[in-house]
Motif scaffolding. Structure first.
Motif, PDB file in Angstrom:
ATOM      1  N   ILE A   1       0.850  -1.197   0.000  1.00  0.00           N
ATOM      2  CA  ILE A   1       0.000   0.000   0.000  1.00  0.00           C
ATOM      3  C   ILE A   1       0.884   1.245   0.000  1.00  0.00           C
ATOM      4  O   ILE A   1       1.587   1.512   0.980  1.00  0.00           O
TER       5      ILE A   1
ATOM      6  N   PRO B   1       1.634   5.126   0.187  1.00  0.00           N
ATOM      7  CA  PRO B   1       0.959   6.287   0.757  1.00  0.00           C
ATOM      8  C   PRO B   1       0.631   7.320  -0.319  1.00  0.00           C
ATOM      9  O   PRO B   1       1.391   7.494  -1.279  1.00  0.00           O
TER      10      PRO B   1
ATOM     11  N   VAL C   1      -1.565  15.767   2.960  1.00  0.00           N
ATOM     12  CA  VAL C   1      -0.596  16.343   3.904  1.00  0.00           C
ATOM     13  C   VAL C   1      -1.337  16.926   5.110  1.00  0.00           C
ATOM     14  O   VAL C   1      -2.523  17.261   5.026  1.00  0.00           O
ATOM     15  N   PHE C   2      -0.623  17.037   6.163  1.00  0.00           N
ATOM     16  CA  PHE C   2      -1.192  17.625   7.379  1.00  0.00           C
ATOM     17  C   PHE C   2      -1.077  19.142   7.253  1.00  0.00           C
ATOM     18  O   PHE C   2       0.023  19.692   7.149  1.00  0.00           O
TER      19      PHE C   2
ATOM     20  N   ASP D   1       3.069  14.748   8.271  1.00  0.00           N
ATOM     21  CA  ASP D   1       2.342  14.264   7.089  1.00  0.00           C
ATOM     22  C   ASP D   1       2.152  12.754   7.151  1.00  0.00           C
ATOM     23  O   ASP D   1       1.040  12.247   6.939  1.00  0.00           O
TER      24      ASP D   1
ATOM     25  N   TYR E   1      -0.199  11.777   9.858  1.00  0.00           N
ATOM     26  CA  TYR E   1      -1.581  12.118   9.499  1.00  0.00           C
ATOM     27  C   TYR E   1      -2.154  11.077   8.529  1.00  0.00           C
ATOM     28  O   TYR E   1      -3.296  10.622   8.675  1.00  0.00           O
ATOM     29  N   ARG E   2      -1.349  10.691   7.522  1.00  0.00           N
ATOM     30  CA  ARG E   2      -1.817   9.688   6.554  1.00  0.00           C
ATOM     31  C   ARG E   2      -2.114   8.357   7.250  1.00  0.00           C
ATOM     32  O   ARG E   2      -3.106   7.695   6.963  1.00  0.00           O
TER      33      ARG E   2
ATOM     34  N   LEU F   1      -5.243   8.827   9.237  1.00  0.00           N
ATOM     35  CA  LEU F   1      -6.389   8.973   8.343  1.00  0.00           C
ATOM     36  C   LEU F   1      -6.831   7.609   7.806  1.00  0.00           C
ATOM     37  O   LEU F   1      -8.018   7.290   7.751  1.00  0.00           O
TER      38      LEU F   1
ATOM     39  N   VAL G   1       0.395  -3.393   8.583  1.00  0.00           N
ATOM     40  CA  VAL G   1       0.664  -3.219   7.145  1.00  0.00           C
ATOM     41  C   VAL G   1       0.863  -1.741   6.821  1.00  0.00           C
ATOM     42  O   VAL G   1       1.763  -1.377   6.062  1.00  0.00           O
ATOM     43  N   LEU G   2       0.075  -0.889   7.448  1.00  0.00           N
ATOM     44  CA  LEU G   2       0.229   0.553   7.196  1.00  0.00           C
ATOM     45  C   LEU G   2       1.579   1.056   7.689  1.00  0.00           C
ATOM     46  O   LEU G   2       2.246   1.842   7.013  1.00  0.00           O
TER      47      LEU G   2
ATOM     48  N   ARG H   1       4.223  -0.654   8.024  1.00  0.00           N
ATOM     49  CA  ARG H   1       5.264  -1.246   7.175  1.00  0.00           C
ATOM     50  C   ARG H   1       5.314  -0.546   5.807  1.00  0.00           C
ATOM     51  O   ARG H   1       6.385  -0.167   5.336  1.00  0.00           O
ATOM     52  N   ASP H   2       4.150  -0.370   5.203  1.00  0.00           N
ATOM     53  CA  ASP H   2       4.121   0.150   3.834  1.00  0.00           C
ATOM     54  C   ASP H   2       4.188   1.677   3.784  1.00  0.00           C
ATOM     55  O   ASP H   2       4.860   2.244   2.933  1.00  0.00           O
ATOM     56  N   TYR H   3       3.511   2.326   4.702  1.00  0.00           N
ATOM     57  CA  TYR H   3       3.490   3.795   4.670  1.00  0.00           C
ATOM     58  C   TYR H   3       4.827   4.379   5.124  1.00  0.00           C
ATOM     59  O   TYR H   3       5.369   5.278   4.506  1.00  0.00           O
TER      60      TYR H   3
END
Lengths: 331, 161
Positions: free
Chosen positions: A109, A111, A116-117, B15, B18-19, B22, B115-116, B118-120
């Protein structure tokens, strides 16, 4: 090439019949029909008919000869060097493994960087504002307190310190009388007229001597021994005496025509070189004068020792200086 | 960590955080709140935290705040029986991104979070373990299961990759 599914396999058969399906497509079609025996298909097609002659030749490419987690470990980047090589080889040669890897890579996945914040500035802190934090204020207070305490302590110490009267007494050496005076006595004597000639500060004499010795590069501790021999009565071992600069002057004995004198070779720094000499004109020195001479001589040597004079020199052409019955000989 | 280093942390990590929030909460407002709360907690401890460990500390705070939030949200949902606001309504076409989003939502919460992370953020297993208070093996197993589930969903939905 699209994957052959139950919805589109007919298109592949048509491609095959038209001769537009390549070898890979033909193999996939074979696998598809094999896996879906219920699907109706033209059985007379040589592609579908399995005979001894038309055996499937790419079995290895679709065999699953790896364990279940291998593809995931590969995509996750957890494989060791040799395993990684094997996985890369499998990816290149094995269609099942390759497809599995493809799906797993698609599962990653990414990003969305466009999100953005937007309220960063609200989170940031003002540097100046936080300069005066509780801890910083405590630190500054502590520093001020320590500084103040030290200032008070030093002030107290300065006020209570006893006045140390510096000993300003200066000592002078009178070469004429071989006596020492302090500056108060000397001043007094000079005022009385008792001392009219020049006197020298002992510290100056020492400095001048040291300077002179250094200039002449006279080595220390030469261990010249001066023997003062008076019928073997007295022997002075002046081990400390070395090449010497004798600070002395002419002195008179009680005998009016006889006197003890130095060779008055004036030196610029008021020092006179070496020698204590006695002019006796071959006459025997009276006992009284002899005694005085002896006292003068020993006193002079003692003073020289005190002045750190490390030796006594004679004139080059004199190896012995006669002092009545006494003699000073340089070894 | 001083004030300027803290402010640098805001610029560099907010950032990503936040992602992550989110994606986890599916609500912009909640994500923003959680990011702000995380930074407030970071600021409170900023003098004791080395700048090199600030990012992992920040994500650890955020993760625990998120756990607290989901627990509270579950209690609230049990009472109200109303679903939380979804940022993106699932779109059932076979676009890989959409299918992945749907597939991700089908994962158990812990697998999704790992997973987030790891991937983000590209965290290693040991870092994820620190953030989530799991051990490294557990992290590995959860991620393994998540990958298998995601792959299975993609294949089932016949997504072109």
């Amino acid at each position: 090439m699209n994957k052959i599914t139950i919805n589109n396999y007919e298109a592949f058969i048509i491609d095959y019949l038209d001769g537009n399906l390549n070898e890979e497509g033909q193999n996939e079609l074979k696998v598809f029909f094999k896996n879906n025996p219920s699907i109706e298909h033209p059985t007379d097609l040589p592609l579908i008919t399995t005979t001894e002659k038309n055996n499937f030749t790419q079995k290895e490419s679709i065999k699953v000869n790896y364990n279940n987690s291998f593809a995931i470990e590969y995509v996750e980047g957890n494989l060791k060097k040799d395993e990684l090589l094997r996985a890369k080889k499998l990816e290149a040669e094995n269609k099942i493994f390759s497809l599995e890897v493809k799906y797993l890579k698609a599962c990653k996945i990414a990003p969305d960087k466009s999100i953005v914040f937007t309220e960063k500035e609200l989170l940031k802190k003002n540097k100046l504002l936080f300069l005066f934090t509780y801890k910083n204020v405590l630190r500054i207070a502590a520093i001020l307190l320590i500084t103040l305490s030290l200032a008070v302590f030093w002030n107290y110490k300065a006020h209570n310190q006893k006045t140390i009267v510096k000993n300003t007494t200066k000592k002078y050496f009178d070469m004429a009388s071989n006596k020492r005076y302090n500056n108060y006595n000397l001043k007094k004597l000079k005022a009385q007229g008792s001392i009219t000639h020049k006197t020298e500060r002992i510290s100056n004499l020492k400095n001048q001597f040291i300077k002179k010795r250094n200039e002449k590069n006279i080595p220390q501790n030469k261990n010249t021994v001066i023997k003062i021999d008076s019928n073997n009565l007295i022997k002075l071992n002046a081990n400390k005496l070395d090449n010497m600069i004798v600070a002395t002057d002419t002195i008179k004995t009680n005998s009016s025509d006889k006197q003890i004198a130095t060779n008055n070779n004036e030196l610029s720094d008021n020092f006179k070189e070496n020698i204590v000499a006695y002019e006796i004109e071959k006459e025997e020195m009276p006992k009284k004068d002899r005694g005085k001479l002896w006292i003068f001589l020993t006193t002079t040597i003692k003073k020289l020792n005190k002045l750190n004079v490390t030796g006594v020199n004679v004139n080059k052409n004199e190896s012995e200086i006669t002092l009545g019955q006494f003699s000073v000989t340089k070894n | 960590m001083n004030v300027s280093e803290y402010n640098k942390c805001v610029d560099e990590f907010s950032d990503g955080l936040y992602r992550f929030m989110l994606k986890s909460t599916k609500s912009e407002d909640i994500a923003k709140d959680l990011v702000q709360d995380s930074y407030e907690k970071l600021w409170i401890k900023h003098e004791q935290i080395n700048v090199s460990k600030a990012k992992i500390y920040l994500f650890t705070i955020a993760y625990h705040l998120f756990i607290d939030f989901t627990r509270a949200e579950k209690r609230l949902m049990n009472l109200k029986s109303e679903p939380i606001e979804l940022l993106q309504k699932p779109n059932f076409d076979n676009n890989l991104k959409n299918v992945l989003n749907i597939a991700l939502e089908k994962l158990p919460e812990i697998q999704k979070t790992l997973v987030l992370l790891r991937d983000y953020e590209g965290y290693h297993y040991d870092e994820i373990a620190k953030i989530t208070n799991l051990n490294e093996s557990q992290v590995k197993v959860y991620i393994f299961r998540a990958r298998q589930s995601l792959k299975k969903i993609l294949i089932e939905m016949e997504v072109e990759v």
